[in-house]
Design an enzyme around this catalytic site. Structure first.
Site, PDB file in Angstrom:
ATOM      1  N   GLY A 290      -8.677  -4.647 -11.913  1.00  0.00           N
ATOM      2  CA  GLY A 290      -8.442  -3.566 -11.281  1.00  0.00           C
ATOM      3  C   GLY A 290      -7.052  -3.133 -11.608  1.00  0.00           C
ATOM      4  N   GLU A 291      -6.474  -2.770 -10.683  1.00  0.00           N
ATOM      5  CA  GLU A 291      -5.023  -2.133 -10.992  1.00  0.00           C
ATOM      6  C   GLU A 291      -4.822  -1.145 -11.851  1.00  0.00           C
ATOM      7  OE1 GLU A 291      -2.431  -5.307 -12.386  1.00  0.00           O
ATOM      8  OE2 GLU A 291      -2.765  -6.442 -10.637  1.00  0.00           O
ATOM      9  N   ALA A 292      -5.976  -0.401 -12.257  1.00  0.00           N
ATOM     10  CA  ALA A 292      -6.202   0.770 -13.564  1.00  0.00           C
ATOM     11  C   ALA A 292      -5.881  -0.048 -14.668  1.00  0.00           C
ATOM     12  CB  ALA A 292      -5.116   1.534 -13.006  1.00  0.00           C
TER      13      ALA A 292
END
Lengths: 317, 317
Positions: free
Chosen positions: A284-286
């Site tokens: 996640g987290e981009a």
């Protein structure tokens, strides 16, 4: 998308010093990008990454390998430059904004009630809308939120059908017992909220603030004609809610990567978005989408700055 | 590779603020990179791309969609900054060197005689060896040479077996009649030169100057402990000649991408190198491998610069 602009881009592409089609998907990306933004000689120079963070009522059910406090701890880590996304955004020349959404106020446990009130949903959508830099020429949105793969699995299951177990994965690495609880929580949520409204209403009932904010940012990017790279399972679940509310709402987006999270491949297939990268990320987290910024930059650098056959004096056959 | 260094890198990786394994192949890349170069907090800052160019006797047989003059024309284009690799190297922060190898003197037609004399082979290997910047911390090698997929197909067929047709593809886009001639040329060359010596001797007989130079550069990078990203079919055919001469000679390399050229997937499988990217490129010029520089940079930026759980005050379970 602007069909005339795409046709102009296609004509330009055919004059560049390479065999036709030899840059493969980079050529498709360039034509798609230019159909949203003009400029035959314009490269990507100001990409923006936004990470939205939220907390989830279902975290109390033990669906994650990490405690809910980690959401706020990781927000601090983002702000101090210590997380993976800080490094990946930096090496790809992107700005990084972090938007924490009422972390001390988790959503409601969606097995009991809708996750958000209408006011809460609208506030989160608005926070996403407002976070987009109007001067960005490429947008990546991502998230942090302990228990949010549970929310994403419930959204995908409610909107696309299938069994809860088919959409529920290990997230950050939950063990077998945790996975069993998580699957049960997804099933309960879907039973309670499925078919109660459109994509946005389903987002209100089974989503979370950071998912709604990602959807709001994607909608704002559409309004500003900023192309978007989608991140992993949770980002794509938020995107799915937009697509189920308005068909074509994701035409300005591409899938940055296919994550290792169980349901992501299937979700990408449902969205009709083949991933640019498949590196087994599940953070996640981009992070995966931000890695793909370099591919878009490469595609547009070739399109914008390569010589034509005529300019270079190269035989085109 | 240094096993102690790899173990130290692994221990460091496990302390970084992410769930274990959540960066997927980026973590594998970081451990591999560090097993060749030390430095817990060292990012990739000076990648070098080298494009070698050569001409081929078999071009006169009509195996390519483009005339042999295009090799020299494209070298000019590289030197003037107009080719795809100029743009891709630039956006990935890499230097680009172009080495043209006796373009007015094509190799011999390998259906009649060995492509190169021993002196010519050694000169080309040496040119590759000499082109590597000893201060580079990552190397990408690529090529330009009309008819060189014919040479690469012959090398793969001679060293790995199978029928000429299984290894012969359309290169820059040859038509059906050209593909038929090309396959016949590959078959004739393989019949004449197969089994006449080790990988380097096969390179001399069926290769070309730019293929030998790529092999020389890879060997020099091994000597300097500089990790290498392999490009497409032709680059990998050159690499195959090293591996067939000395097993393990490619341990300091990863495959940057899988090209659309017919034989590349199979060649990567034979080398045991899964590709980082699969974007349907078939351009050569080091373009696919140079695109993958950003992935290596991202991997090492995360490994070198992320906070540990202790540093960031994040709960690790």
């Amino acid at each position: 998308a602007d069909d005339d602009m795409r046709a102009a881009a296609d004509a330009h592409n055919m004059q560049l010093t390479k065999p036709p089609g030899a840059l493969g998907q980079l050529e498709d990306l360039a034509l798609w990008y230019r159909s949203w933004r003009g400029g035959e000689n314009t490269e990507i120079s100001t990409p923006q990454v936004i990470v939205f963070a939220g907390n989830h009522g279902v975290a109390a059910r033990g669906v994650s390998a990490f405690p809910a406090e980690v959401t706020a701890q990781m927000v601090m880590n983002f702000q101090h430059g210590g997380a993976a996304i800080n490094q990946i955004a930096r090496v790809n020349g992107a700005t990084l904004d972090v938007v924490a959404l009422d972390l001390d106020q988790p959503t409601a446990d969606f097995t009991q009630a809708p996750a958000m009130s209408e006011e809460e949903l609208v506030a989160a959508l608005q926070a996403g809308w407002d976070a987009v830099n109007a001067d960005a020429d490429l947008l990546v949105v991502g998230e942090m939120g302990i228990a949010n793969t549970t929310s994403a699995a419930a959204l995908a299951c409610a909107l696309l059908g299938g069994e809860a177990a088919e959409w529920t994965g290990r997230g950050t690495g939950v063990n077998d017992a945790g996975l069993s609880v998580k699957t049960q929580v997804v099933a309960e949520g879907v039973t309670l909220h499925k078919g109660q409204g459109d994509g946005l209403e389903t987002l209100r009932r089974l989503g979370g603030r950071e998912l709604a904010a990602m959807a709001g940012a994607m909608a704002r990017a559409r309004d500003l004609r900023i192309p978007v790279i989608l991140d992993g399972f949770i980002c794509c679940a938020a995107a799915l809610c937009l697509e189920h509310t308005q068909k074509g709402a994701l035409d300005h987006t591409v899938a940055g990567h296919q994550s290792a999270e169980a349901g992501h491949a299937r979700l990408l297939e449902a969205l009709g978005k083949p991933p640019l990268l498949q590196l087994g990320l599940r953070l996640g987290e981009a992070s995966g989408a931000a890695l793909a910024i370099g591919l878009l930059k490469g595609a547009m650098a070739c399109h914008a700055s390569m010589a034509t056959f005529a300019q270079a004096g190269v035989s085109d056959s």
